[in-house]
Design a protein around this motif. Structure first.
Motif, PDB file in Angstrom:
ATOM      1  N   ALA A 173       0.835  -1.079  -0.047  1.00 11.71           N
ATOM      2  CA  ALA A 173       0.026   0.192   0.059  1.00 11.71           C
ATOM      3  C   ALA A 173       0.872   1.174   0.036  1.00 11.71           C
ATOM      4  O   ALA A 173       0.529   2.142  -0.589  1.00 11.71           O
ATOM      5  CB  ALA A 173      -0.837   0.003   1.170  1.00 11.71           C
ATOM      6  N   PHE A 174       1.813   1.065   0.746  1.00  7.61           N
ATOM      7  CA  PHE A 174       2.829   2.554   0.688  1.00  7.61           C
ATOM      8  C   PHE A 174       3.575   2.609  -0.544  1.00  7.61           C
ATOM      9  O   PHE A 174       3.968   3.787  -0.718  1.00  7.61           O
ATOM     10  CB  PHE A 174       3.772   2.044   1.818  1.00  7.61           C
ATOM     11  N   SER A 175       3.500   1.663  -1.590  1.00  4.75           N
ATOM     12  CA  SER A 175       4.158   1.793  -2.925  1.00  4.75           C
ATOM     13  C   SER A 175       3.234   2.880  -3.572  1.00  4.75           C
ATOM     14  O   SER A 175       3.718   3.369  -4.428  1.00  4.75           O
ATOM     15  CB  SER A 175       4.168   0.489  -3.433  1.00  4.75           C
ATOM     16  N   GLY A 176       1.988   2.896  -3.128  1.00  2.00           N
ATOM     17  CA  GLY A 176       1.236   3.790  -3.716  1.00  2.00           C
ATOM     18  C   GLY A 176       1.475   5.213  -3.472  1.00  2.00           C
ATOM     19  O   GLY A 176       1.284   6.233  -4.381  1.00  2.00           O
ATOM     20  N   VAL A 177       1.743   5.501  -2.162  1.00  2.00           N
ATOM     21  CA  VAL A 177       2.351   6.753  -1.560  1.00  2.00           C
ATOM     22  C   VAL A 177       3.702   7.393  -2.647  1.00  2.00           C
ATOM     23  O   VAL A 177       3.902   8.227  -2.944  1.00  2.00           O
ATOM     24  CB  VAL A 177       2.518   6.736  -0.393  1.00  2.00           C
ATOM     25  N   VAL A 178       4.366   6.158  -2.817  1.00  2.00           N
ATOM     26  CA  VAL A 178       5.601   6.563  -3.455  1.00  2.00           C
ATOM     27  C   VAL A 178       5.483   6.916  -4.870  1.00  2.00           C
ATOM     28  O   VAL A 178       6.043   7.794  -5.607  1.00  2.00           O
ATOM     29  CB  VAL A 178       6.520   5.315  -3.379  1.00  2.00           C
ATOM     30  N   VAL A 209      11.955   3.425 -12.990  1.00  2.00           N
ATOM     31  CA  VAL A 209      12.400   2.386 -12.025  1.00  2.00           C
ATOM     32  C   VAL A 209      11.281   1.925 -11.065  1.00  2.00           C
ATOM     33  O   VAL A 209      11.225   0.894 -10.412  1.00  2.00           O
ATOM     34  CB  VAL A 209      13.598   3.003 -11.136  1.00  2.00           C
ATOM     35  N   VAL A 210      10.383   2.825 -10.721  1.00  2.00           N
ATOM     36  CA  VAL A 210       9.277   2.415  -9.597  1.00  2.00           C
ATOM     37  C   VAL A 210       8.455   1.436 -10.477  1.00  2.00           C
ATOM     38  O   VAL A 210       8.080   0.414  -9.862  1.00  2.00           O
ATOM     39  CB  VAL A 210       8.596   3.841  -9.352  1.00  2.00           C
ATOM     40  N   VAL A 211       8.286   1.504 -11.817  1.00  2.00           N
ATOM     41  CA  VAL A 211       7.190   0.583 -12.472  1.00  2.00           C
ATOM     42  C   VAL A 211       8.057  -0.657 -12.623  1.00  2.00           C
ATOM     43  O   VAL A 211       7.412  -1.849 -12.377  1.00  2.00           O
ATOM     44  CB  VAL A 211       6.851   1.121 -13.968  1.00  2.00           C
ATOM     45  N   GLN A 263      10.124  -1.687 -10.033  1.00  2.00           N
ATOM     46  CA  GLN A 263      10.231  -2.503  -8.806  1.00  2.00           C
ATOM     47  C   GLN A 263       8.707  -3.105  -8.618  1.00  2.00           C
ATOM     48  O   GLN A 263       8.593  -4.079  -7.985  1.00  2.00           O
ATOM     49  CB  GLN A 263      10.359  -1.244  -8.041  1.00  2.00           C
ATOM     50  N   ILE A 264       7.756  -2.622  -9.173  1.00  2.00           N
ATOM     51  CA  ILE A 264       6.238  -3.121  -8.970  1.00  2.00           C
ATOM     52  C   ILE A 264       6.382  -4.411  -9.627  1.00  2.00           C
ATOM     53  O   ILE A 264       6.186  -5.511  -9.050  1.00  2.00           O
ATOM     54  CB  ILE A 264       5.284  -2.372  -9.490  1.00  2.00           C
ATOM     55  N   PHE A 265       7.031  -4.700 -10.970  1.00  2.00           N
ATOM     56  CA  PHE A 265       6.923  -6.002 -11.383  1.00  2.00           C
ATOM     57  C   PHE A 265       7.915  -6.894 -10.765  1.00  2.00           C
ATOM     58  O   PHE A 265       7.614  -8.129 -10.788  1.00  2.00           O
ATOM     59  CB  PHE A 265       7.194  -5.954 -12.984  1.00  2.00           C
ATOM     60  N   LEU A 266       9.056  -6.403 -10.461  1.00  2.00           N
ATOM     61  CA  LEU A 266      10.229  -7.079  -9.735  1.00  2.00           C
ATOM     62  C   LEU A 266       9.700  -7.637  -8.284  1.00  2.00           C
ATOM     63  O   LEU A 266       9.624  -8.729  -7.914  1.00  2.00           O
ATOM     64  CB  LEU A 266      11.463  -6.392  -9.427  1.00  2.00           C
ATOM     65  N   GLY A 267       8.646  -7.013  -7.743  1.00  2.00           N
ATOM     66  CA  GLY A 267       8.073  -7.149  -6.361  1.00  2.00           C
ATOM     67  C   GLY A 267       7.091  -8.638  -6.689  1.00  2.00           C
ATOM     68  O   GLY A 267       7.089  -9.411  -5.817  1.00  2.00           O
ATOM     69  N   LEU A 268       6.493  -8.478  -7.727  1.00  2.00           N
ATOM     70  CA  LEU A 268       5.596  -9.478  -8.249  1.00  2.00           C
ATOM     71  C   LEU A 268       6.396 -10.995  -8.512  1.00  2.00           C
ATOM     72  O   LEU A 268       5.909 -11.938  -7.949  1.00  2.00           O
ATOM     73  CB  LEU A 268       4.928  -9.038  -9.694  1.00  2.00           C
ATOM     74  N   PHE A 269       7.487 -10.709  -9.282  1.00  2.00           N
ATOM     75  CA  PHE A 269       8.401 -11.698  -9.456  1.00  2.00           C
ATOM     76  C   PHE A 269       8.977 -12.267  -8.266  1.00  2.00           C
ATOM     77  O   PHE A 269       9.069 -13.650  -8.129  1.00  2.00           O
ATOM     78  CB  PHE A 269       9.462 -11.564 -10.455  1.00  2.00           C
ATOM     79  N   THR A 270       9.157 -11.399  -7.263  1.00  2.00           N
ATOM     80  CA  THR A 270       9.941 -12.024  -5.775  1.00  2.00           C
ATOM     81  C   THR A 270       8.851 -12.778  -5.223  1.00  2.00           C
ATOM     82  O   THR A 270       9.234 -13.904  -4.368  1.00  2.00           O
ATOM     83  CB  THR A 270      10.253 -10.679  -5.087  1.00  2.00           C
ATOM     84  N   VAL A 271       7.577 -12.434  -5.158  1.00  2.00           N
ATOM     85  CA  VAL A 271       6.558 -13.210  -4.370  1.00  2.00           C
ATOM     86  C   VAL A 271       6.540 -14.575  -5.133  1.00  2.00           C
ATOM     87  O   VAL A 271       6.273 -15.478  -4.411  1.00  2.00           O
ATOM     88  CB  VAL A 271       5.346 -12.534  -4.311  1.00  2.00           C
ATOM     89  N   ILE A 272       6.369 -14.583  -6.617  1.00  2.00           N
ATOM     90  CA  ILE A 272       6.175 -15.881  -7.178  1.00  2.00           C
ATOM     91  C   ILE A 272       7.378 -16.653  -7.088  1.00  2.00           C
ATOM     92  O   ILE A 272       7.086 -17.982  -6.822  1.00  2.00           O
ATOM     93  CB  ILE A 272       5.876 -15.351  -8.403  1.00  2.00           C
ATOM     94  N   GLY A 273       8.435 -16.148  -6.965  1.00  2.00           N
ATOM     95  CA  GLY A 273       9.812 -16.936  -6.805  1.00  2.00           C
ATOM     96  C   GLY A 273      10.053 -17.360  -5.315  1.00  2.00           C
ATOM     97  O   GLY A 273      11.238 -17.733  -4.699  1.00  2.00           O
ATOM     98  N   ASP A 274       9.092 -17.187  -4.446  1.00  2.00           N
ATOM     99  CA  ASP A 274       9.137 -17.522  -2.944  1.00  2.00           C
ATOM    100  C   ASP A 274      10.375 -17.026  -2.303  1.00  2.00           C
ATOM    101  O   ASP A 274      11.184 -17.485  -1.651  1.00  2.00           O
ATOM    102  CB  ASP A 274       9.240 -18.881  -3.042  1.00  2.00           C
ATOM    103  N   LEU A 275      10.558 -15.400  -2.601  1.00  2.00           N
ATOM    104  CA  LEU A 275      11.627 -14.726  -2.033  1.00  2.00           C
ATOM    105  C   LEU A 275      13.111 -15.371  -2.069  1.00  2.00           C
ATOM    106  O   LEU A 275      13.609 -15.315  -1.182  1.00  2.00           O
ATOM    107  CB  LEU A 275      11.371 -14.860  -0.438  1.00  2.00           C
ATOM    108  N   HIS A 276      13.442 -15.814  -3.200  1.00  2.00           N
ATOM    109  CA  HIS A 276      14.536 -16.179  -3.644  1.00  2.00           C
ATOM    110  C   HIS A 276      15.730 -15.183  -3.474  1.00  2.00           C
ATOM    111  O   HIS A 276      15.453 -13.835  -3.566  1.00  2.00           O
ATOM    112  CB  HIS A 276      14.741 -16.813  -5.160  1.00  2.00           C
ATOM    113  N   PRO A 277      16.601 -15.339  -2.585  1.00  2.00           N
ATOM    114  CA  PRO A 277      17.807 -14.501  -2.422  1.00  2.00           C
ATOM    115  C   PRO A 277      18.182 -13.313  -3.486  1.00  2.00           C
ATOM    116  O   PRO A 277      18.430 -12.168  -3.269  1.00  2.00           O
ATOM    117  CB  PRO A 277      19.072 -15.315  -1.635  1.00  2.00           C
TER     118      PRO A 277
END
Length: 305
Positions: free
Chosen positions: A65-70, A101-103, A105-119
């Motif tokens: 939600a805070f990403s919306g503020v950003v 870069v913000v956009v 980051q949004i997609f990278l956040g999606l991939f991070t969740v899909i990838g089960d927080l791979h380091p």
């Protein structure tokens, strides 16, 4: 409505602060083991957009939600670049760089969740945030002066010394993500860990910080002889020492989440100070006009020399 240079600098500063703040909230997600508190995206789960009364879900969804503020703060920085008087086309690419870069980051956040927080995904998320902070620092520096090419204040060897400082700082951030990806604060018990030896990779990180401090101290000595030491360089030296001491402390006591969170904040401070130190090795043209507070009447413009 038209805005003056001072107001635009404030808009960039707000966006810069928001971009740093979301790194803090993102680290809170990882350090509270809430990385998979919401296992879907953009909603929290398949059947609920917002999480139930669950601590981990609330932390993860709060960060989203805070990403919306950003995004709003960055959008203001982009749109006001077009309303700035006088118009500065040289600021537009850097303003749009923040948005791009913000956009990403949004997609990278999606991939991070899909990838089960791979380091590697979590580390990339952090490093891309550092790219955004660099972009914001350059935009703020440009917006604080007039248009035109910046002129080096020192010989080429000093300029390259400043570049080496920034490059070493970037390398430390990269290795720092490897340390984090190896350590215990994974974001979720299901997340994979990198197979480095934690003590060994931490020692590499520590040696790189000592080299970073040496580069910064050598630059301070060189510039001190000229009597023109950038103020941010003095703050940088203090920040590196404090950050290093914090790093040794957190490793000695078992890498507790609170100290890790402070270390994340310190890394942003050190990185931004390193970038600003390099930028201060150049002199930009002065802004000729300050139309602060002007709306529709150009006759109210104030000339500042």
């Amino acid at each position: 409505m038209r805005i003056g240079p001072t107001t635009y600098r404030r808009a960039v500063a707000v966006a810069w602060f928001a971009l740093a703040a979301i790194v803090v909230t993102g680290s809170a997600v990882r350090l509270t083991q809430s990385g998979l508190g919401c296992e879907d995206w953009p909603g929290c789960s398949e059947d609920r957009f917002i999480p139930e009364q669950d601590f981990h879900g609330a932390i993860e969804f709060g960060n989203r939600a805070f990403s919306g503020v950003v995004a709003l703060a960055v959008a203001v920085a982009v749109l006001t670049a077009y309303r700035r008087v006088p118009r500065r086309n040289d600021l537009l690419p850097w303003a749009w760089g923040l948005a791009a870069v913000v956009v990403a980051q949004i997609f990278l956040g999606l991939f991070t969740v899909i990838g089960d927080l791979h380091p590697f995904l979590v580390g990339s998320h952090f490093l891309l945030s550092m790219v955004t902070l660099w972009n914001a620092a350059v935009l703020w520096d440009k917006a604080s002066a007039g248009p035109g090419v910046a002129r080096p204040l020192f010989p080429p060897s000093v300029i390259w010394h400043g570049r080496a400082l920034v490059a070493q700082g970037a390398a430390i951030l990269v290795v720092g993500t490897l340390v984090t990806g190896t350590g215990p604060n994974s974001g979720d018990s299901r997340a994979e860990r990198l197979q480095f030896d934690l003590e060994a990779i931490t020692r590499v990180h520590s040696v790189m910080v000592w080299c970073f401090l040496a580069i910064a101290a050598a630059l301070a000595i060189r510039l001190g002889r000229t009597g023109r030491t950038p103020p941010h360089l003095q703050w940088l030296l203090a920040a590196i020492v404090a950050q290093g001491a914090l790093g040794y402390w957190q490793f000695a006591v078992g890498v507790p989440p609170l100290l890790v969170g402070l270390h994340v904040i310190g890394s942003m401070v050190v990185w931004c100070l390193a970038v600003l130190t390099h930028l201060q090795l150049f002199q930009r043209p002065n802004e000729e006009f300050d139309l602060e507070g002007v709306n529709d009447e150009p006759s109210l413009a104030k000339m500042t020399l």
